[in-house]
Write a protein that holds these residues in place. Structure first.
Motif, mmCIF file in Angstrom:
data_model
loop_
_atom_site.group_PDB
_atom_site.id
_atom_site.type_symbol
_atom_site.label_atom_id
_atom_site.label_comp_id
_atom_site.label_asym_id
_atom_site.label_seq_id
_atom_site.Cartn_x
_atom_site.Cartn_y
_atom_site.Cartn_z
ATOM 1 N N SER A 280 -10.844 50.866 -36.554
ATOM 2 C CA SER A 280 -11.663 50.037 -35.623
ATOM 3 C C SER A 280 -11.245 48.686 -35.296
ATOM 4 O O SER A 280 -10.936 48.048 -36.731
ATOM 5 N N LEU A 281 -11.675 47.934 -34.450
ATOM 6 C CA LEU A 281 -11.521 46.440 -34.352
ATOM 7 C C LEU A 281 -12.101 45.662 -35.277
ATOM 8 O O LEU A 281 -11.794 44.880 -36.139
ATOM 9 N N ASP A 282 -13.359 46.456 -35.584
ATOM 10 C CA ASP A 282 -14.406 45.924 -36.223
ATOM 11 C C ASP A 282 -13.929 45.989 -37.898
ATOM 12 O O ASP A 282 -13.881 44.955 -38.617
ATOM 13 N N GLU A 283 -13.077 46.954 -38.319
ATOM 14 C CA GLU A 283 -12.614 47.112 -39.553
ATOM 15 C C GLU A 283 -11.603 46.276 -39.597
ATOM 16 O O GLU A 283 -11.449 45.213 -40.988
ATOM 17 N N LEU A 284 -10.700 45.956 -38.736
ATOM 18 C CA LEU A 284 -9.764 44.924 -38.988
ATOM 19 C C LEU A 284 -10.295 43.563 -38.990
ATOM 20 O O LEU A 284 -9.455 42.677 -39.797
ATOM 21 N N VAL A 285 -11.182 43.148 -38.290
ATOM 22 C CA VAL A 285 -12.016 41.912 -38.123
ATOM 23 C C VAL A 285 -12.300 41.847 -39.688
ATOM 24 O O VAL A 285 -12.200 40.479 -40.274
ATOM 25 N N ALA A 286 -12.900 42.583 -40.343
ATOM 26 C CA ALA A 286 -13.483 42.663 -41.735
ATOM 27 C C ALA A 286 -12.272 42.608 -42.798
ATOM 28 O O ALA A 286 -12.688 42.487 -43.996
ATOM 29 N N ASP A 287 -11.097 43.026 -42.438
ATOM 30 C CA ASP A 287 -9.959 43.143 -43.526
ATOM 31 C C ASP A 287 -9.572 41.898 -44.222
ATOM 32 O O ASP A 287 -9.282 40.979 -43.223
ATOM 33 N N PRO A 288 -9.928 41.864 -45.551
ATOM 34 C CA PRO A 288 -9.703 40.460 -46.120
ATOM 35 C C PRO A 288 -8.081 40.299 -46.420
ATOM 36 O O PRO A 288 -7.593 39.080 -46.868
ATOM 37 N N ARG A 289 -6.866 41.195 -45.958
ATOM 38 C CA ARG A 289 -5.732 40.986 -46.660
ATOM 39 C C ARG A 289 -5.131 39.620 -46.011
ATOM 40 O O ARG A 289 -5.364 39.278 -45.057
ATOM 41 N N GLY A 290 -4.338 39.410 -46.892
ATOM 42 C CA GLY A 290 -3.309 38.065 -46.516
ATOM 43 C C GLY A 290 -2.346 38.291 -45.522
ATOM 44 O O GLY A 290 -2.063 39.383 -45.007
ATOM 45 N N LEU A 291 -1.577 37.209 -45.084
ATOM 46 C CA LEU A 291 -0.593 37.224 -44.082
ATOM 47 C C LEU A 291 0.653 37.985 -44.709
ATOM 48 O O LEU A 291 1.003 38.917 -43.686
#
Length: 183
Positions: A84-95
């Motif tokens: 979900s977009l909410d999961e991706l917003v919270a995803d802490p992975r780097g560039l």
């Protein structure tokens, strides 16, 4: 691949070329950024460039898989999830990790686009509350046009975020990315 979508012949080739060019534009929006910048949310949106990269990769994989497998259900890669977009917003992975995920998605999408053979093939509409109950299928063509539209929408959003971060626009970023690739 520069800012202008390369010329192509035939409907399927045009759709594929446009989708891949837009994916290249998405990747260009993060050229030269730090992890902190790529994960920042400098606009009113909660989305960062890393979350947009990952979401766009998933959009490319899933819609291209639908078109490639029509009229059957798509076989989706196990290493690409439907977040979900909410999961991706919270995803802490780097560039770097986000770009790895994005590049893997682009490879899957490219393979899927190469497998599309019938733009008129019916694609079963998945069950979701936002689709009309009476809609049973749409054409593979529709899936590819939707794919192009979704990617372009997200690239525009990414452009705004990037310009807010450091003022660099897509023309300048294309020049910088092409120069870096030439080195």
């Amino acid at each position: 691949m520069g800012f202008l979508t390369p010329n192509a012949s035939g409907e399927l080739d045009v759709l594929k070329t446009y989708a891949l060019q837009q994916l290249a534009q998405m990747r260009t929006t993060v050229h030269g950024l730090s992890d902190e910048q790529a994960n920042s949310t400098p606009t009113a949106s909660d989305l960062s460039l890393t979350s947009l990269l990952m979401h766009t990769a998933e959009v490319a994989v899933f819609w291209s898989a639908d078109a490639a497998s029509a009229p059957k259900e798509p076989e989706l890669p196990t290493d690409m999830q439907d977040h979900s977009l909410d999961e991706l917003v919270a995803d802490p992975r780097g560039l770097t990790a986000a770009l790895d995920y994005f590049d893997r998605g682009v490879r899957y999408a490219t393979d899927n686009l190469d497998k599309v053979s019938d733009l008129s093939a019916p694609v079963p509409v998945p069950e979701a509350p936002w689709y009309p109950d009476d809609l049973e299928s749409w054409e593979a063509r529709w899936c590819l046009l939707h794919l192009c539209t979704e990617i372009a929408r997200h690239v525009g959003h990414a452009d705004i975020i990037r310009e807010t971060i450091d003022g660099k626009g897509s023309y300048e970023l294309n020049d910088l990315a092409e120069a870096a690739d030439a080195d």
